[in-house]
Design a protein around this motif. Structure first.
Motif, PDB file in Angstrom:
ATOM      1  N   ILE A 165       2.945 -99.242 -26.558  1.00 24.66           N
ATOM      2  CA  ILE A 165       2.033 -98.264 -25.939  1.00 24.66           C
ATOM      3  C   ILE A 165       2.751 -96.934 -25.761  1.00 24.66           C
ATOM      4  O   ILE A 165       2.205 -95.857 -26.067  1.00 24.66           O
ATOM      5  N   SER A 166       3.996 -96.989 -25.270  1.00 29.27           N
ATOM      6  CA  SER A 166       4.788 -95.764 -25.098  1.00 29.27           C
ATOM      7  C   SER A 166       5.038 -95.083 -26.440  1.00 29.27           C
ATOM      8  O   SER A 166       4.997 -93.849 -26.536  1.00 29.27           O
ATOM      9  N   HIS A 219       3.146 -95.057 -29.145  1.00 29.62           N
ATOM     10  CA  HIS A 219       1.951 -94.317 -29.565  1.00 29.62           C
ATOM     11  C   HIS A 219       1.738 -93.093 -28.678  1.00 29.62           C
ATOM     12  O   HIS A 219       1.230 -92.066 -29.140  1.00 29.62           O
ATOM     13  N   GLY A 220       2.149 -93.201 -27.418  1.00 30.47           N
ATOM     14  CA  GLY A 220       1.989 -92.059 -26.525  1.00 30.47           C
ATOM     15  C   GLY A 220       2.826 -90.871 -26.937  1.00 30.47           C
ATOM     16  O   GLY A 220       2.332 -89.732 -26.969  1.00 30.47           O
ATOM     17  N   ALA A 248      -3.180 -95.867 -27.918  1.00 31.04           N
ATOM     18  CA  ALA A 248      -2.463 -96.469 -26.788  1.00 31.04           C
ATOM     19  C   ALA A 248      -3.443 -97.188 -25.873  1.00 31.04           C
ATOM     20  O   ALA A 248      -3.170 -98.303 -25.391  1.00 31.04           O
ATOM     21  N   SER A 287       3.540 -95.752 -19.043  1.00 30.84           N
ATOM     22  CA  SER A 287       3.369 -95.479 -20.478  1.00 30.84           C
ATOM     23  C   SER A 287       1.962 -95.009 -20.783  1.00 30.84           C
ATOM     24  O   SER A 287       1.762 -94.068 -21.575  1.00 30.84           O
ATOM     25  N   ALA A 301       0.852 -91.364 -22.138  1.00 25.32           N
ATOM     26  CA  ALA A 301       0.105 -91.244 -23.400  1.00 25.32           C
ATOM     27  C   ALA A 301      -1.139 -90.385 -23.216  1.00 25.32           C
ATOM     28  O   ALA A 301      -1.461 -89.531 -24.053  1.00 25.32           O
TER      29      ALA A 301
END
Length: 825
Positions: free
Chosen positions: A526-527, A529-530, A538, A559, A563
């Motif tokens: 997730i981080s 993609h952020g 994310a 995160s 994002a």
């Protein structure tokens, strides 16, 4: 002496008293002639009394070496010394009181040794730490006697195996003699293979066992735990419950540590209920394990309640509760508990001081750190055990005193792999990635120390920071070779490395290949993609995480909020912030509040950001006021920026970056006098601006360029290339944005300053030294300025190249004149 008097009184014979007195000071074997005379001509009354004597009681009463020798003398006098039962008990007795030499001599005098005697001697060596002697005795049994090992032999001799070679040999004998179905032998092999890191082989043995007892299940669960296989340990535990096996204190103590890595509080609470139901909560080992489990899951209140309810506490209990408060950042209570521990008569050991070192590092008190270091040195513990040395290295590194950390590291007499890992991590945490890589190369040159999981987790963030993709891929190869690529922490660091080196697709592939039962890999992807600006993706990943019943933690929402901030998703960010509190019961930390201020500020909602700060129930820290100041810099709000800077300097007046932000705000509106005042204030406080640098990796070598620096051997070619590019950019309508030049100089000088920014030097170097149309990856330690961002988009169009620029905030994937950030960063 009490036992001697008791013997004299019971026998009522002055003669035996004299014999015992002669044997008390030293030796049981050297007066053979005197003993022979005593044995051949005793009077009938004396002989009769000895026959009636209870030797079993005496064996149980002998707890000192001299008492054991007295008993040995009595056996010699009575003619029972050659009795195989008594002589074997003597072997064990001498071993129990720590006289392994007498134990060995007694064993050698046994004429017809049975397997019980051999097992006793091997066990005696093991109990006294004589590992090689135990193995030699075992091989002597095989080669010089007519006796063959039994199922009691192998569990004992396996404890003496410290390498795979001997373990494999003994396993072969187990198979040859047909003892592999025996539950005790199989459990011992499982335990040994697990200790040697071959938990896969241990599991194969476990699966083949026709009958399993509780010890076998415990050995397998413990084996997976020892090797960091939390999910596998939990699978075995669930299978054990399914088959109706009841847990004991060993099972509970083994499986509770699994709950924290899997972030499974529900499982921990269910085990706790089982403990209470079956009365295991009074076991000190179980209570200690429960304290550690709740502490690692952030349930400090539950850990404290268990500690308060303990009837009996040992030093481990105190260490556990002190560590629990340290892990949960409650350093004041941790120090209070340390003082209470001493009042209760417990002296600190190495593990206590390891926790104290961590507490000191959290407190940020350099004076206390030196006092603690001095105390440990006076005790001489730094030279005794590398554990405390490693803790002091970590303490100094976290306090930012990396030079002292290096000195302590160099003073550790016997460095283990954790010592190296700690120093590498220390350099990385202090932004000294190149030094971390240098130490890693030193470790690779050390014989006898092999990099482990912790090493890979330590060095990968350094390569991520430098953007050294090729070096990071080499570490990836090493992890595959050693089987560590499926480890959740190594895998997470690899995801982070690939994403920060611009390889988001590779990061996603790794994520899909690794276990996803905990929140750790989800947080990483997730981080990732952020920072690439893919806020919508994310959020989609977060939805999939929820669908798979993986519970998000506080890191997950940091995160997510970050994002949303990078992508300008204000409403979605507000939704996440609300969901975190209302649905998951996570109390926002300062990091979450800082992300929300950054989210609102970047979107230009400065008034909303300020109102949000006023609503925060805790005192805002530097990250929150810094986020507001940064937003004021982006949107040119001088008044609010000045207010934010005043609040900022109250909580953190030692960060030069905040002075730079404030001076930039005034520079943008041409108030050079105020700019000079701000810079003078920073200078008077001894603060220096972090120099801007950019790096590019070429042929496995990282080239670093500093803004305005002309030390590179190809610098003339680089500036010639930049002048050519500048002319082409102007033909496409490029106009330099001098608002990003923070010096009051002439326009031609401002143009030269912009052209000398570190990322442009790195891009030009990459263009000169790589084939046409190949991608170039640039890594910058500061935020990319707006003019360089525009120039990089035009350069990508002119050169038909993909330019991947990672700055301190996020990624910019620039191709055909367009950037993935959408000019929002």
């Amino acid at each position: 002496m009490v036992l001697k008097l008791r013997l004299v009184r019971l026998l009522n014979a002055k003669r035996i008293s004299n014999v015992l007195s002669s044997f008390q000071p030293c030796y049981p074997f050297t007066s053979a002639a005197a003993l022979a005379s005593l044995q051949t001509s005793p009077d009938d009354g004396f002989q009769h009394k000895i026959k009636d004597f209870n030797f079993s009681t005496l064996f149980l009463s002998c707890t000192k070496i001299y008492l054991a020798k007295c008993l040995h003398a009595l056996l010699l006098v009575s003619g029972n010394a050659q009795n195989i039962f008594f002589s074997t008990r003597l072997v064990n007795l001498y071993a129990d009181v720590g006289d392994i030499a007498s134990s060995s001599l007694t064993f050698e005098r046994i004429r017809k040794k049975n397997i019980f005697a051999w097992n006793s001697m091997i066990s005696s060596y093991v109990r006294n730490g004589c590992i090689q002697e135990a193995l030699d005795c075992y091989y002597q049994l095989l080669t010089t006697s007519n006796v063959r090992p039994d199922f009691f032999t192998f569990p004992v001799v396996l404890k003496a195996c410290n390498d795979l070679k001997h373990a494999r040999k003994i396993h072969c004998w187990v198979l040859k003699l047909g003892f592999d179905p025996d539950v005790f032998v199989a459990a011992s092999l499982i335990h040994k293979y697990s200790r040697l890191g071959l938990v896969g082989d241990a599991h194969i043995l476990f699966d083949k066992m026709p009958v399993r007892d509780l010890g076998s299940w415990n050995a397998m669960i413990s084996g997976f735990c020892q090797n960091g296989k939390a999910a596998e340990a939990l699978d075995v535990f669930e299978e054990m419950n399914w088959k109706g096996m009841k847990m004991d204190s060993v099972t509970v103590s083994s499986v509770l540590p699994v709950c924290a890595p899997l972030n499974d509080l529900v499982m921990g609470m269910l085990i706790h209920m089982y403990v209470i139901k079956h009365g295991l909560d009074f076991d000190v080992f179980v209570s200690n394990a429960l304290i550690n489990m709740y502490a690692k899951l952030g349930c400090l209140g539950s850990a404290s309640r268990i500690f308060d309810q303990m009837v009996v506490r040992d030093l481990v209990s105190w260490n556990s509760i002190i560590s629990a408060h340290e892990q949960n950042n409650d350093i004041i209570s941790a120090l209070d508990l340390f003082a209470e521990m001493k009042l209760n008569g417990f002296k600190p050991d190495l593990l206590t001081l390891v926790s104290l070192a961590s507490i000191v590092s959290q407190s940020g008190d350099c004076q206390i750190s030196r006092a603690l270091h001095g105390f440990i040195m006076r005790q001489g513990w730094l030279t005794e055990d590398s554990i405390i040395g490693n803790a002091i290295v970590d303490m100094y590194a976290k306090l930012g005193n990396i030079d002292s950390a290096r000195k302590v590291f160099e003073g550790i007499p016997v460095k283990d792999v954790i010592s190296w890992n700690t120093l590498i991590t220390g350099y990385t945490q202090n932004g000294l990635a190149s030094e971390a890589v240098e130490v890693y190369h030193m470790l690779e040159g050390c014989s006898g120390i092999a990099p482990d999981q912790g090493t890979l987790v330590s060095i990968l963030p350094a390569y991520s920071h430098l953007g050294a993709l090729q070096h990071g891929m080499r570490i990836h190869g090493r992890s595959i070779k050693t089987g560590l690529h499926v480890d959740v922490f190594v895998g997470t660091c690899l995801i982070d490395m690939y994403s920060k080196c611009g390889k988001l697709d590779d990061a996603m592939y790794l994520f899909l290949e690794m276990p996803q039962r905990s929140s750790v890999p989800w947080n990483a992807i997730i981080s990732s993609h952020g920072i690439h600006g893919h806020g919508e993706k994310a959020l989609m990943l977060f939805q999939k995480m929820q669908d798979k019943d993986v519970k998000p933690d506080h890191v997950t929402f940091v995160s997510l909020l970050s994002a949303c901030s990078h992508a300008g998703l204000v409403e979605q960010g507000k939704w996440c912030f609300q969901l975190m509190q209302e649905h998951y019961g996570i109390i926002p930390s300062l990091k979450h509040y800082g992300c929300m201020v950054d989210l609102l500020g970047r979107a230009g909602q400065l008034d909303s950001a300020y109102e949000f700060i006023k609503s925060i129930p805790v005192k805002p820290d530097a990250s929150i006021w810094g986020a507001l100041l940064g937003a004021c810099r982006i949107h040119g709000n001088v008044e609010l920026g000045a207010f934010a800077s005043n609040r900022l300097f109250e909580v953190d007046s030692e960060n030069a970056g905040y002075y730079v932000l404030l001076s930039n705000i005034y520079a943008n509106i041409g108030k050079w006098e105020v700019v000079d005042n701000v810079r003078s204030l920073a200078k008077s406080r001894g603060l220096k601006k972090t120099p801007g640098w950019s790096s590019v990796e070429l042929n496995n070598k990282v080239h670093v360029f500093y803004t305005g620096n002309r030390s590179h051997p190809q610098i003339e070619e680089i500036y010639n290339e930049l002048r050519v590019l500048l002319a082409k950019m102007k033909s496409l309508g490029y106009v330099p944005d001098f608002s990003f030049v923070l010096q009051d100089v002439e326009e031609d000088e401002k143009e030269h300053i912009l052209m000398s920014h570190s990322e442009r030097l790195a891009i030009a170097f990459g263009i000169i030294n790589t084939p046409t149309k190949t991608p170039i990856r640039i890594f910058k330690n500061l935020r990319v300025c707006g003019d360089c961002h525009n120039a990089t988009k035009l350069i990508s169009k002119i050169t038909e190249r993909e330019l991947i620029v990672r700055d301190s905030n996020r990624f910019h994937l620039i191709k055909d004149g367009n950037c993935s950030c959408g000019d929002y960063w």
